[in-house]
Write an enzyme that holds these catalytic residues in place. Structure first.
Site, PDB file in Angstrom:
ATOM      1  N   THR A  67      47.839  73.594 -66.714  1.00 43.63           N
ATOM      2  CA  THR A  67      47.417  74.526 -65.813  1.00 43.63           C
ATOM      3  C   THR A  67      48.674  75.343 -65.226  1.00 43.63           C
ATOM      4  O   THR A  67      49.757  74.701 -65.791  1.00 43.63           O
ATOM      5  CB  THR A  67      46.847  73.705 -64.696  1.00 43.63           C
ATOM      6  OG1 THR A  67      45.798  72.933 -65.098  1.00 43.63           O
ATOM      7  CG2 THR A  67      46.273  74.247 -63.553  1.00 43.63           C
ATOM      8  N   ASN A  97      43.047  73.826 -69.059  1.00 42.60           N
ATOM      9  CA  ASN A  97      42.886  72.311 -69.207  1.00 42.60           C
ATOM     10  C   ASN A  97      44.180  71.667 -69.922  1.00 42.60           C
ATOM     11  O   ASN A  97      45.205  71.807 -69.714  1.00 42.60           O
ATOM     12  CB  ASN A  97      41.687  71.924 -69.683  1.00 42.60           C
ATOM     13  CG  ASN A  97      41.462  70.334 -69.307  1.00 42.60           C
ATOM     14  OD1 ASN A  97      42.050  70.053 -68.233  1.00 42.60           O
ATOM     15  ND2 ASN A  97      40.366  69.763 -69.831  1.00 42.60           N
ATOM     16  N   GLU A 127      37.892  72.895 -70.730  1.00 44.63           N
ATOM     17  CA  GLU A 127      37.589  72.519 -69.342  1.00 44.63           C
ATOM     18  C   GLU A 127      36.309  71.779 -69.119  1.00 44.63           C
ATOM     19  O   GLU A 127      35.917  71.167 -68.288  1.00 44.63           O
ATOM     20  CB  GLU A 127      37.545  73.768 -68.732  1.00 44.63           C
ATOM     21  CG  GLU A 127      38.107  73.774 -67.026  1.00 44.63           C
ATOM     22  CD  GLU A 127      39.629  73.695 -67.305  1.00 44.63           C
ATOM     23  OE1 GLU A 127      40.238  72.652 -66.572  1.00 44.63           O
ATOM     24  OE2 GLU A 127      40.003  74.805 -67.573  1.00 44.63           O
ATOM     25  N   SER A 138      37.281  70.250 -60.276  1.00 43.39           N
ATOM     26  CA  SER A 138      38.595  70.620 -60.378  1.00 43.39           C
ATOM     27  C   SER A 138      39.637  69.902 -59.362  1.00 43.39           C
ATOM     28  O   SER A 138      39.169  69.663 -58.327  1.00 43.39           O
ATOM     29  CB  SER A 138      38.832  72.098 -60.608  1.00 43.39           C
ATOM     30  OG  SER A 138      40.152  72.554 -60.665  1.00 43.39           O
TER      31      SER A 138
HETATM   32  N1  GLY Z   1      41.741  71.203 -65.539  1.00 43.45           N
HETATM   33  C1  GLY Z   1      42.509  70.773 -64.457  1.00 43.45           C
HETATM   34  C2  GLY Z   1      41.604  70.997 -63.077  1.00 43.45           C
HETATM   35  O1  GLY Z   1      40.826  71.881 -63.127  1.00 43.45           O
HETATM   36  O2  GLY Z   1      42.017  70.429 -62.352  1.00 43.45           O
END
Ligand code: GLY
Length: 582
Positions: free
Chosen positions: A374, A394, A413, A445
């Site tokens: 990220t 992700n 994701e 998330s």
């Molecule tokens: N894929 C990392 C998050 O959304 O926390």
């Protein structure tokens, strides 16, 4: 550049600021601009657009789009993210939250990754087109430009288009992240062709050009949202995904919308904390921990008791996260209760000051796995408009599937959903049912773009790091609330507890040997996790002295840069300090 050298321009800016602001009369606009991002080319893109008369929101478009080009392992047009906005000129709604999280395709269902024997398969949930949610970043770029920016997309996207055409040089960081995903990158010819050389990780300095991605960015510059979700690019996306075995359809692209939400807001330690609402768990967890900490006996920051208090509050809020949180457009979540000071006090009241609580004593829940690649950037313009944005594909290089003809590397994701909520029910609790897959739903998330504000200061911060994002933002926020310089927010050594597994994940140098022994004597398990832990980008505006400072995490390759408007020769690079043990 040494840390000491860096303070000289800071002091210059500070003295200039003092002429226009005294401690009694805090500044209402900084007259300086700052950008902190995970890549120097993206930081430069933000300043370029600000220098051309753009505001913070135009700069956010430029930085996000440029990161999509130069950090393909972290974020991109094929991914999603959250943008927390500060608009001091809008008295009714000074803070807005733009949710550009990916959505599950319309033909997805809760058993999407189960095979004919009913067993959940990991591979399609993380690799290739079946792992990809419908991207949100392109819609967010168009939304920001249309509703908040001053410049046309053709101008704010120009730096990203140039970076895609001219190329960027591979760093050691790129090589490390490609190393995690090489086998999957080899599976998909377009990814292999663009991001590898002879199917191997290229040496440092290799230039990666992305003409197809430049073409997609140009389509967005020309036609806004429709340039991505409709027309030629939209057709290529659907054809490419379906040919490779995916389930996207044109209706998925037509239906995708960013959602404007009210951020989570609460008070702690003399600041208003403004943070991410669902489908991020971040703001809710911060509310529980920061408000809960205030009700516990005051402990010296960095002490064993302070660490114990934080770990116990992390444990309890992450348990709620696993049990209760999901996209609240689809499931009922008691957000008001979970973010209240009363609830935080109840959580804190169950903390034993002398002993670690075993997570199993709080009741069993399923573990959850979350990707951790990220990116985050923080920025402010001379008028005080500000953006904290956390964006993601992700895992490193997302699903590792690049759609032919578009240059768009897709996210994975979908793995942030609970692919196996039934496993949770086996323990007799609701568990991750709230985060089960459903058509059009957004996966839960941890991305937590956050601001802290009071009369004296505005702090803007965030970081990548999967489920550890929230506790990194927490530790950074606590440094800001203590008046520590911005370099310390991003560099301090980190620790984390997420309920399950039941141990403290600790970065090198976070605890001394004595502290670790003392925590273990209280019943904590301590698990070292090395040093590749987060990449925080932060900006601070001290309103009393009217001094803006910025810092980029020394663990990454990013750059933070402050410029006084109309005197750009004063621009300086902010310090990249080493990690500071608590
Ligand atoms: N894929 C990392 C998050 O959304 O926390």
């Amino acid at each position: 550049m040494s840390k000491q050298q860096n303070w000289l321009p800071l002091i210059t800016i500070s003295l200039v600021g003092l002429l226009s602001a005294s401690p009694l009369h805090a500044a209402t606009a900084p007259g300086q601009q700052a950008v902190a991002s995970a890549h120097p080319i993206a930081t430069a893109a933000g300043h370029t657009v600000l220098d051309q008369g753009g505001n913070a929101f135009d700069a956010a478009v430029a930085v996000a789009a440029t990161l999509a080009v130069v950090e393909p392992y972290s974020s991109g047009l094929g991914g999603g993210g959250f943008f927390l906005l500060r608009q001091p000129g809008n008295a009714d709604q000074p803070y807005r939250f733009v949710d550009a999280r990916e959505t599950a395709p319309l033909s997805a269902n809760r058993d999407l990754y189960r095979d004919s024997d009913g067993v959940v398969q990991r591979d399609p949930a993380i690799n290739g087109p079946m792992a990809a949610g419908i991207p949100g970043v392109p819609a967010a770029l168009a939304h920001l430009a249309e509703h908040y920016g001053k410049l046309p997309l053709s101008q704010s996207l120009a730096p990203a288009i140039a970076a895609a055409e001219n190329g960027f040089s591979i760093s050691e960081h790129y090589r490390t992240l490609a190393g995690y995903r090489l086998e999957v990158m080899n599976r998909y010819p377009e990814t292999d062709r663009i991001f590898l050389r002879d199917s191997q990780i290229p040496p440092v300095g290799t230039v990666i050009k992305q003409p197809e991605l430049a073409g997609t960015l140009r389509a967005i510059a020309a036609s806004g949202r429709d340039g991505f979700y409709k027309g030629k690019v939209g057709e290529l996306l659907i054809e490419g995904v379906r040919t490779a075995g995916g389930i996207w359809q044109q209706a998925d692209l037509d239906d995708y919308k960013v959602i404007e939400r009210s951020p989570i807001r609460f008070n702690a330690s003399g600041y208003e904390v403004i943070s991410a609402p669902l489908p991020s768990a971040g703001g809710i967890a911060l509310a529980g921990i920061l408000q809960g900490l205030e009700t516990l006996p005051k402990a010296e920051p960095g002490s064993v008791q302070w660490t114990h208090q934080l770990v116990e509050l992390m444990r309890r809020t992450y348990r709620d996260r696993a049990a209760l949180l999901g996209d609240n457009d689809f499931v009922e979540v008691p957000v008001k209760q979970l973010t209240s000071a009363d609830y935080a006090a109840k959580l804190a009241a169950s903390v034993d000051p002398k002993h670690a609580t075993r997570s199993s004593e709080l009741g069993p829940l399923i573990n959850f796995v979350e990707g951790d690649h990220t990116t985050h950037f923080s920025l402010i313009d001379a008028d005080g408009n500000a953006v904290a944005a956390t964006l993601s594909v992700n895992l490193p290089f997302g699903a590792a599937f690049t759609v032919p003809g578009t240059g768009v590397l897709l996210n994975n994701e979908m793995d942030d959903f609970a692919a196996d909520p039934a496993g949770v029910n086996a323990y007799g609790l609701a568990g991750s049912e709230a985060n089960a897959i459903a058509p059009g739903k957004r996966p839960l998330s941890s991305m937590t773009p956050t601001m802290l504000e009071n009369d004296q200061q505005l702090a803007i911060l965030g970081t990548p790091g999967g489920s550890r994002i929230i506790t990194m933002v927490l530790l950074g926020a606590l440094e800001a609330m203590r008046g520590e310089p911005v370099e310390r927010w991003v560099s301090r050594a980190r620790f984390h507890h997420q309920y399950l597994p039941d141990h403290i994940q600790v970065e090198d140098a976070a605890f001394s040997a004595e502290q670790q022994s003392a925590l273990e004597a209280m019943g904590h398990r301590v698990e070292p996790v090395g040093r590749d832990y987060g990449n925080m980008q932060a900006v601070s505006w001290d309103k009393s002295s009217n001094q803006v400072t910025a810092a980029s995490d020394p663990r990454g390759i990013g750059e933070a840069n402050v410029q006084r408007v109309n005197a750009r020769s004063d621009g300086h690079k902010a310090a990249k300090t080493g990690a500071i043990a608590q």
